[in-house]
Design an enzyme around this catalytic site. Structure first.
Site, PDB file in Angstrom:
ATOM      1  N   HIS A  59       5.970  -7.343   1.523  1.00 20.51           N
ATOM      2  CA  HIS A  59       6.840  -8.490   1.223  1.00 20.51           C
ATOM      3  C   HIS A  59       8.302  -8.121   1.452  1.00 20.51           C
ATOM      4  CE1 HIS A  59       7.752 -12.153  -1.431  1.00 20.51           C
ATOM      5  NE2 HIS A  59       8.946 -11.629  -1.152  1.00 20.51           N
ATOM      6  N   HIS A  61      12.162  -9.796   3.454  1.00 23.43           N
ATOM      7  CA  HIS A  61      12.830 -10.948   4.093  1.00 23.43           C
ATOM      8  C   HIS A  61      13.702 -10.418   5.222  1.00 23.43           C
ATOM      9  CE1 HIS A  61      11.846 -13.920   0.847  1.00 23.43           C
ATOM     10  NE2 HIS A  61      11.655 -12.784   0.202  1.00 23.43           N
ATOM     11  N   GLN A 154      12.512 -21.537   1.376  1.00 24.64           N
ATOM     12  CA  GLN A 154      13.446 -21.015   0.362  1.00 24.64           C
ATOM     13  C   GLN A 154      13.993 -22.092  -0.568  1.00 24.64           C
ATOM     14  OE1 GLN A 154      15.321 -17.525  -0.112  1.00 24.64           O
ATOM     15  NE2 GLN A 154      15.166 -18.785  -1.945  1.00 24.64           N
ATOM     16  N   HIS A 212       5.767 -17.360  -2.693  1.00 20.95           N
ATOM     17  CA  HIS A 212       6.608 -16.915  -3.801  1.00 20.95           C
ATOM     18  C   HIS A 212       6.163 -17.757  -4.995  1.00 20.95           C
ATOM     19  CE1 HIS A 212       9.040 -15.036  -0.757  1.00 20.95           C
ATOM     20  NE2 HIS A 212       9.922 -14.605  -1.640  1.00 20.95           N
ATOM     21  N   GLU A 215       8.631 -16.810  -9.723  1.00 16.32           N
ATOM     22  CA  GLU A 215       9.684 -15.779  -9.688  1.00 16.32           C
ATOM     23  C   GLU A 215      10.805 -16.220 -10.616  1.00 16.32           C
ATOM     24  OE1 GLU A 215      11.568 -14.977  -5.926  1.00 16.32           O
ATOM     25  OE2 GLU A 215      12.562 -13.179  -6.684  1.00 16.32           O
ATOM     26  N   ASP A 311      11.102  -6.366  -0.463  1.00 18.41           N
ATOM     27  CA  ASP A 311      11.720  -7.676  -0.700  1.00 18.41           C
ATOM     28  C   ASP A 311      13.076  -7.801  -0.017  1.00 18.41           C
ATOM     29  OD1 ASP A 311      11.741 -10.283  -1.550  1.00 18.41           O
ATOM     30  OD2 ASP A 311      12.225  -9.850  -3.630  1.00 18.41           O
ATOM     31  N   TRP A 317      20.659 -10.812  -2.576  1.00 18.76           N
ATOM     32  CA  TRP A 317      19.941 -10.657  -3.844  1.00 18.76           C
ATOM     33  C   TRP A 317      19.926  -9.215  -4.340  1.00 18.76           C
ATOM     34  CZ3 TRP A 317      18.280 -13.685   0.244  1.00 18.76           C
ATOM     35  CH2 TRP A 317      18.285 -15.068   0.000  1.00 18.76           C
TER      36      TRP A 317
END
Ligand code: FE2
Length: 428
Positions: A59, A61, A154, A212, A215, A311, A317
């Site tokens: 996982h 991005h 997203q 997702h 979360e 991630d 983030w």
């Protein structure tokens, strides 16, 4: 028999004795305690080092990697400010910008032994710029890394203009999996519909699902159960992954117990992301602060397949990171209290064999005769030592070809007679 490559004196995970590993025509040809009579074009004595199949990042991005500070840094450090900054960065995405950053992050991951990557790609963009770039990247890196792309909404499937149509277009363009983000939709009902839509789309395109899901620290965010129920309804067992599931950390134990049984029954995989989870969750807490990571240890005990993702790598983030799945595994070990001796072996599974089940590549994954010769040599003899030292990945092989090499760092303490000036090995 003349092999192409012979690895001498290798430690395999969960096997006490040393083995020799022979490679021919890109495949494992023999794995045995002693291939003394065999010869090969190249022989490599790994002197008891641990040899494992490639690491897997289940996982990440890749569209957002290496954008930290663009257009500004995340001042609160929260998930929501991260999403806000990403929405400010998105309009300036270009095809080349996405490709160059993704390729650089893949280079980092491959150098550290990760040869399988599942990347979510934000499809809440009318132009689908990032997706079109990553579809090209997927083909360009195929020789050294298998990349799976998830259509990831997203900003929501129902809460974003034309969200459904964008998801469908993403699948038509060639995404490997359908994603979702139920907890982020405006209402609970829309969240349930988000999951239902993902399943309907997955069935239509005959693809796997990786949403997702939950979360958040909100213990009332309960969409993972919807994913499990839909999995059973559609008969999609083994093909569904719930990513993050951080709300599970905050569920009361009675509900968590029910959910874990349901996930096991539906054979839903769970992917936890220790870096982002511990940095982003617990942000509304004063003290005590929750760790905000899925119940990895309890999921495993309940028979649920769990893997890990990196991630974020330097994005809005999570500002840090260098694409090292072994570092992610070490952090999971700490956060999930998996420091028991046997548990540490299981932690290595989270980035290897368990993750292979998530990506559904088990048929070609593992150090077994007849499978592709994909493996890495760690500068440590065991899972225990690998998780303690985060050592160099000395050699990384794909299809029997060496695709990355790392020289271990060397430390020497000087100018103190009692400490003798020799190379420090960090060994007991
Ligand atoms: Fe994510």
């Amino acid at each position: 028999m003349q092999y192409d490559l012979l690895l001498r004196h290798a430690h395999l995970h969960r096997r006490a004795d040393l083995v020799d590993i022979a490679v021919k025509d890109g495949m494992f040809a023999a794995v045995a305690p002693d291939l003394a009579q065999a010869t090969a074009v190249r022989e490599l004595d790994v002197e008891g080092c641990l040899v494992v199949p490639p690491f897997i990042d289940a996982h990440v991005h890749l569209d957002a990697v290496l954008t930290v500070g663009q257009p500004r840094y995340n001042t609160t450090g929260t998930l929501l400010e991260g999403i806000q900054i990403w929405s400010e960065r998105k309009p300036s995405l270009t095809h080349e910008d996405v490709k160059q950053r993704a390729l650089e992050a893949i280079r980092w991951e491959v150098a550290q032994g990760t040869l399988y990557i599942r990347s979510h790609v934000d499809v809440c963009d009318p132009n689908l710029t990032a997706l079109r770039a990553l579809l090209e990247v997927r083909e360009e890196v195929r020789d050294i890394c298998e990349l799976q792309l998830v259509a990831f909404p997203q900003d929501g499937i129902l809460s974003f203009p034309n969200g459904r149509e964008l998801m469908r277009t993403a699948m038509e363009l060639g995404c490997d999996l359908v994603g979702g983000i139920p907890h982020y939709e405006w209402t609970r009902d829309m969240g349930v519909e988000d999951v239902h839509y993902a399943f309907a789309l997955a069935q239509e395109f005959q693809r796997d699902i990786d949403c997702h899901c939950d979360e958040t620290d909100d213990p009332h965010s309960r969409f993972t159960e919807v994913m499990a129920a839909d999995t059973l309804t559609y008969g999609w067992q083994g093909r569904v992954t719930a990513s993050h599931c951080t709300a599970m950390h905050s569920y009361d134990n009675a509900y968590a117990f029910k959910l874990l049984r349901l996930l096991a029954r539906a054979q839903v995989n769970v992917v936890a992301n220790p870096f982002d989870n511990v940095v982003l969750q617990g942000r509304f807490d004063t003290y005590p602060k929750r760790r905000g990571i899925a119940r990895v240890k309890e999921l495993l005990a309940a028979g649920v397949n769990v893997a890990l993702g990196h991630d974020s790598i330097m994005d809005p983030w999570f500002p840090l990171g260098r694409g090292d799945m072994l570092a992610a595994a070490q952090l999971a070990l700490f956060l999930c209290h998996m420091s028991g001796y046997e548990e540490m072996s299981e932690v290595l599974d989270l980035i290897t064999s368990n993750a292979a089940k998530v990506l559904r590549v088990q048929d070609r994954y593992g150090i077994d005769e007849g499978k592709p010769a994909d493996f890495l040599v760690l500068d440590a003899p065991s899972a225990f030592e690998a998780l303690r030292l985060i050592p160099a990945r000395l050699h990384v092989f794909k299809d029997g070809r060496e695709v990355a090499t790392t020289l271990p760092a060397k430390s020497i303490v000087r100018r103190a007679a009692a400490l003798d000036g020799q190379v420090v090995h960090f060994r007991r």
